[in-house]
Every structure is written in C-alpha cells, then in structure tokens.
Enzyme design. Structure first.
Site, PDB file in Angstrom:
ATOM      1  N   GLU A   1       0.844  -1.179  -0.020  1.00 18.79           N
ATOM      2  CA  GLU A   1      -0.072  -0.029  -0.037  1.00 18.79           C
ATOM      3  C   GLU A   1       0.925   1.242  -0.060  1.00 18.79           C
ATOM      4  O   GLU A   1       1.976   1.313   0.651  1.00 18.79           O
ATOM      5  CB  GLU A   1      -0.867  -0.037   1.108  1.00 18.79           C
ATOM      6  CG  GLU A   1      -1.935  -1.232   1.285  1.00 18.79           C
ATOM      7  CD  GLU A   1      -2.731  -1.153   2.437  1.00 18.79           C
ATOM      8  OE1 GLU A   1      -2.689  -0.146   3.254  1.00 18.79           O
ATOM      9  OE2 GLU A   1      -3.685  -2.122   2.556  1.00 18.79           O
TER      10      GLU A   1
ATOM     11  N   HIS B   1      -8.075   1.530   1.833  1.00 23.13           N
ATOM     12  CA  HIS B   1      -7.720   0.970   3.454  1.00 23.13           C
ATOM     13  C   HIS B   1      -8.563   1.982   4.335  1.00 23.13           C
ATOM     14  O   HIS B   1      -8.003   2.342   5.266  1.00 23.13           O
ATOM     15  CB  HIS B   1      -6.249   0.950   3.708  1.00 23.13           C
ATOM     16  CG  HIS B   1      -6.101  -0.210   4.882  1.00 23.13           C
ATOM     17  ND1 HIS B   1      -4.855  -0.745   4.956  1.00 23.13           N
ATOM     18  CD2 HIS B   1      -6.698  -0.339   6.075  1.00 23.13           C
ATOM     19  CE1 HIS B   1      -4.784  -1.299   6.367  1.00 23.13           C
ATOM     20  NE2 HIS B   1      -6.050  -1.140   6.927  1.00 23.13           N
TER      21      HIS B   1
ATOM     22  N   GLY C   1     -11.990   1.350   8.779  1.00 20.76           N
ATOM     23  CA  GLY C   1     -12.118   2.124  10.151  1.00 20.76           C
ATOM     24  C   GLY C   1     -11.938   3.588  10.075  1.00 20.76           C
ATOM     25  O   GLY C   1     -11.893   4.114  11.118  1.00 20.76           O
TER      26      GLY C   1
END
Length: 495
Positions: free
Chosen positions: A327, A357, A360
């Site tokens: 990433e 990503h 959250g």
C-alpha cells in the site's frame, strides 16, 4: 524529610557508585524528595475513576518523570482525541499528518520516548534498534503487524493497540459493499458519470435470503453477523477456535464448507503465515458460481492474481477490496503496477469496489481509537500498567493513594531465566514491600519476557537510591540480559 542530590540516569554514575548505566530516558533524574507534591491527571482512565469512586481517599497520580521532558512523536494523522489526552499530561507532543520514509523515521525516533502510529509506519528491528529512549509504542489501529513486537518486547518496549474500537465502522462498510456488489452500483455509477444511461436488472439481486460466509468471527465478524441477519441474510462462519455464535448464525467445521455454502464471502483474519493467500485458486474453485468476495482484513489474505482470473472467468461475480499486499505510504496516484504487478488488471475489472484501506476511517472510530490508545499510553508511562499490551504480560496494581506519601513503585522488565527474579526479590526483600505482582509472557529469542511491579512503603530518598543502585548492578551480573526498569515516587523516573 532529608533530601539527597538528584540521581542522574543517562550514562553517568550516581554519587558513591561507579560505572552504573541503564537503558535510560535521557536527561531525566530521580526526585530528591519522595514527598513531592502530586497533581491528578485531567485525563484519568475509566478504570482509575471506578477505583476512586469505590474509595473515600484520593488516588495519587504517580507521574515518574518531569513531564515536559517526555517526547512523543505522533504520525499518520492520529486523531485529535489521542493528541489532546497526551498533551494534557504536559508531554512534548509532535504531530505529523503522514508517515515517514524509513531513514527519516530513524533520525526522528532516536530521542523519542513514545511513538504513535497507524498502519503505514513500519517499526521494524532496524528502526527500533536506533530508538534508544523509546519505552512504548501506540498503534492507533487494530493491527500490530507493522511493528516487530518480538524485538520490542526483547528490549523492554511495550506495544498497545485498539483491537475493537473501529469494529462497527468496518462491519458497516462490509454491509454497504454487499449491497453495492449485488446491485452492481459501482458500474452503474461510473457509467452515468461518463454520460451513459444503462438501466438493467440482469445479475442484480436482493441480499435477503442469501448466505453470508464470515471467515474470522472476532470483534468485526460477530458484529457483521448481527447486521447481516437483521437484513434477512443467513450467516455462517469459520474460525480456528470454537466460538459462541450470535443470533441464528452457525459455525461450520472448515473453510471448504463455508466457501461452498456462501453467496458472499468476507474475510476478517489477522496477518499470519497461516492466513497468507488463504483464498487462492483452489478456494475460488470451491466457491459458488456467481458468488462475491470481500476483504477488509489484511492484503496478504487474498491471492489477487487468482481473484483477477476468477472474475475474468465469470466464477466470481464481484469483489470488494479495502486492503492490499503493498500500500502507498501517502495519498496520490500510486496505485499502479509499480506498487503491485496486478494493479492495472484489477482496476480493469467490472463490478469491483477498490477502496484505500478506509474500513476504520470514520470520525467515530478514529475518535474512539484516539481515546483508547491515548489513555493506555498515559497509564503505562505514568504508572507502568501493562493492561492491554500486546507483547508484555498484563500486570497492574491498585493505585497508590494520597494517604501513602512515602511509597514508591518499582517496575522491572527482564528475560524470565533462572536467577533473575531471585536476585530482584533479594533486593526488594530488604524493604517493606506492600504489594507485588510479576508475570511472564511469550518466548522471545529463547526467553520469556517477565514484568515485575512492586509498591514499597516507608521509602525515603536513601531507600530509593539504594534500590536503584542494586537493581542497576544486576546488569553486571546478568550481562546477557537486557533489562528495563524504573522507580517512581510521584514526580521523577529512573529508567
């Protein structure tokens, strides 16, 4: 109360000693008076509040250091709630919105006592080796695979994380992706953005009555099962341990049974050697024709080249990925074949949702994570409490009170090999130990890490100096052990 001169702890020798060195917090010294004034922290923890509410006496805030000398580096845009908790303690808090390249990180971490990161910063052995003053790492996220936790434990560095504060956010994202995939919303939206009106129903489904297969029934998987059942889905899950299912969800005995039964498969497992490429060509063959795959756990869990092939063959009708093997370290046009060899093939597929990503990444989750990890760091730095640490034994003693002005707390971290604990207890046995707890955990390079906490009463400046010098001298006896200890009496710290 008689006083003595402060005891230097960074590469120098206390009066009357020679050659005593510690793994120390630079430029900090032990308070000359064990009856120094104490101030309660404005960011006290829930556990401490509960304990204080049950007692008629005031809890004493230990703070074993001059707070302004503690340096904290927060990377990757740690939430303001966490920053405020740490700043309220009087620490020096430096905040950066991004991660740092490894060489720059090494330069910045050398004089830092506490570092806070999220998922991009890699704290490997090469970085931690240069962190001579580091005592604790705060991972403001769920995972800790970006930290060499064994190396950290082996060098007396505790690691804390937030294992469930963003569980709801991830679960809601997965529900949204299930609906979006079943209705091909991504493709229809992209088409209309390009000016193409394409109203179709072929290959679009309701999720009611479909089966969701959850791999990993932890904090996220269990919440997800409740949400999915509320929307009329049948839920099965696979986990390596037997767990109590919520609602009418049922556990299946193996991964193969789950893959054959599920219309939607979603992964919620940690990054381990056992989970690397756990969904590959063989697993795709077992899945239903026209089924869907979602991964919001770790990028190494899915063989993405195999996923590309399965989608091109029509075996898999859609997929949603939020994590990837490699990433980018920051925002920008980096999601290309230079980062992952299959990136352009993946981007070319139909009915695939690719997100950076963000499972959250909600205001609620990041706020809760900031509070949870921030308070854990304060408890550890101020009091030595390891509750919630991922690489240390969980040790805690009840708080000292203002009615115990001449008490000190001793923390000693060592490898749990024969002889060490006996030597430590011989030293402490000469003093009035009110309470003591020790525990060990794991196996680090052949040794279990042990953590000892003891509160000693009637400890004047002479007693404190004596304990410090004797514990320090153990480094000469056990030369192969790397130890880390501090003595607190309410203001300053020996480490």
């Amino acid at each position: 109360m008689a006083s003595v001169s402060p005891i230097p702890v960074s590469g120098t020798s206390p009066p009357g000693t020679s050659g005593l060195t510690t793994r120390a917090i630079s430029n900090l010294s032990l308070s000359a008076s064990p009856t120094s004034q104490f101030r309660l922290s404005p960011a006290s923890t829930n556990a401490r509040n509960w304990q204080a509410a049950k007692s008629s006496v005031s809890v004493k805030q230990l703070k074993p250091f001059a707070t302004e000398d503690i340096k904290i580096l927060l990377l990757e845009n740690v939430n303001k709630t966490g920053r405020d908790i740490l700043a309220a303690q009087g620490y020096q808090v430096e905040f950066l919105k991004s991660s740092l390249p490894e060489d720059e990180l090494i330069e910045r971490i050398r004089d830092v006592h506490v570092i806070g990161i999220r998922s991009k910063t890699q704290l490997n052995a090469r970085v931690l080796r240069e962190a001579k003053n580091l005592i604790v790492i705060g991972c403001f996220c769920i995972g800790t695979n970006q930290v060499d936790t064994h190396y950290a434990a082996n060098h007396g560095i505790a690691v804390f994380n937030s294992p469930f504060s963003n569980s709801r956010s991830v679960a809601e994202l997965v529900i949204a992706e299930i609906i979006a995939l079943s209705r091909q919303l991504g493709d229809r939206s992209n088409e209309l953005h390009r000016g193409t009106w394409n109203k179709i129903s072929s290959g679009c489904w309701e999720i009611r009555g479909k089966t969701l297969g959850i791999i990993g029934y932890g904090h996220i998987g269990s919440q997800l099962s409740v949400l999915a059942e509320a929307m009329g889905m049948t839920v099965v899950f696979y986990d390596v341990v037997n767990l109590m299912a919520l609602g009418t969800t049922r556990q299946v005995p193996n991964l193969e049974d789950l893959l054959q039964a599920a219309d939607f498969v979603t992964c919620h497992v940690p990054e381990l050697p056992e989970t690397k490429n756990m969904i590959g060509p063989k697993q795709f063959e077992l899945m239903k024709n026209g089924s869907y795959l979602i991964n919001a756990s770790r990028g190494s869990v899915i063989d993405i080249s195999a996923l590309v092939n399965a989608m091109r063959a029509g075996k898999i009708a859609g997929a949603a990925l939020d994590v990837y093997p490699n990433e980018p370290s920051g925002n920008g046009d980096y999601f290309s074949n230079d980062l992952n060899a299959w990136a352009e093939d993946l981007r070319s597929l139909k009915n695939i949702i690719l997100t950076p990503h963000i499972g959250g990444s909600t205001e609620e989750a990041q706020s809760a994570i900031g509070i949870e990890v921030g308070e854990a760091l304060v408890r550890y730095v101020n009091e030595g409490t390891t509750l919630g640490a991922v690489n240390m034994p969980e040790v805690n003693l009840r708080s000292l009170t203002m009615d115990e002005p001449n008490h000190v707390r001793v923390i000693y971290v060592h490898h749990n090999v024969p002889g060490v604990l006996r030597k430590v207890n011989e030293i402490l046995g000469d003093h009035n130990v009110d309470k003591q707890m020790t525990d060990s955990r794991g196996d680090v390079r052949g040794y279990a890490v042990a953590y000892l906490m003891a509160d000693i009463s009637d400890a004047n400046a002479t007693v404190i100096k004596d304990i410090y010098q004797q514990l320090e001298s153990l480094s000469c006896v056990f030369t192969y052990l790397e130890k880390f200890f501090w003595i607190t009496n309410g203001r300053q710290r020996v480490s």
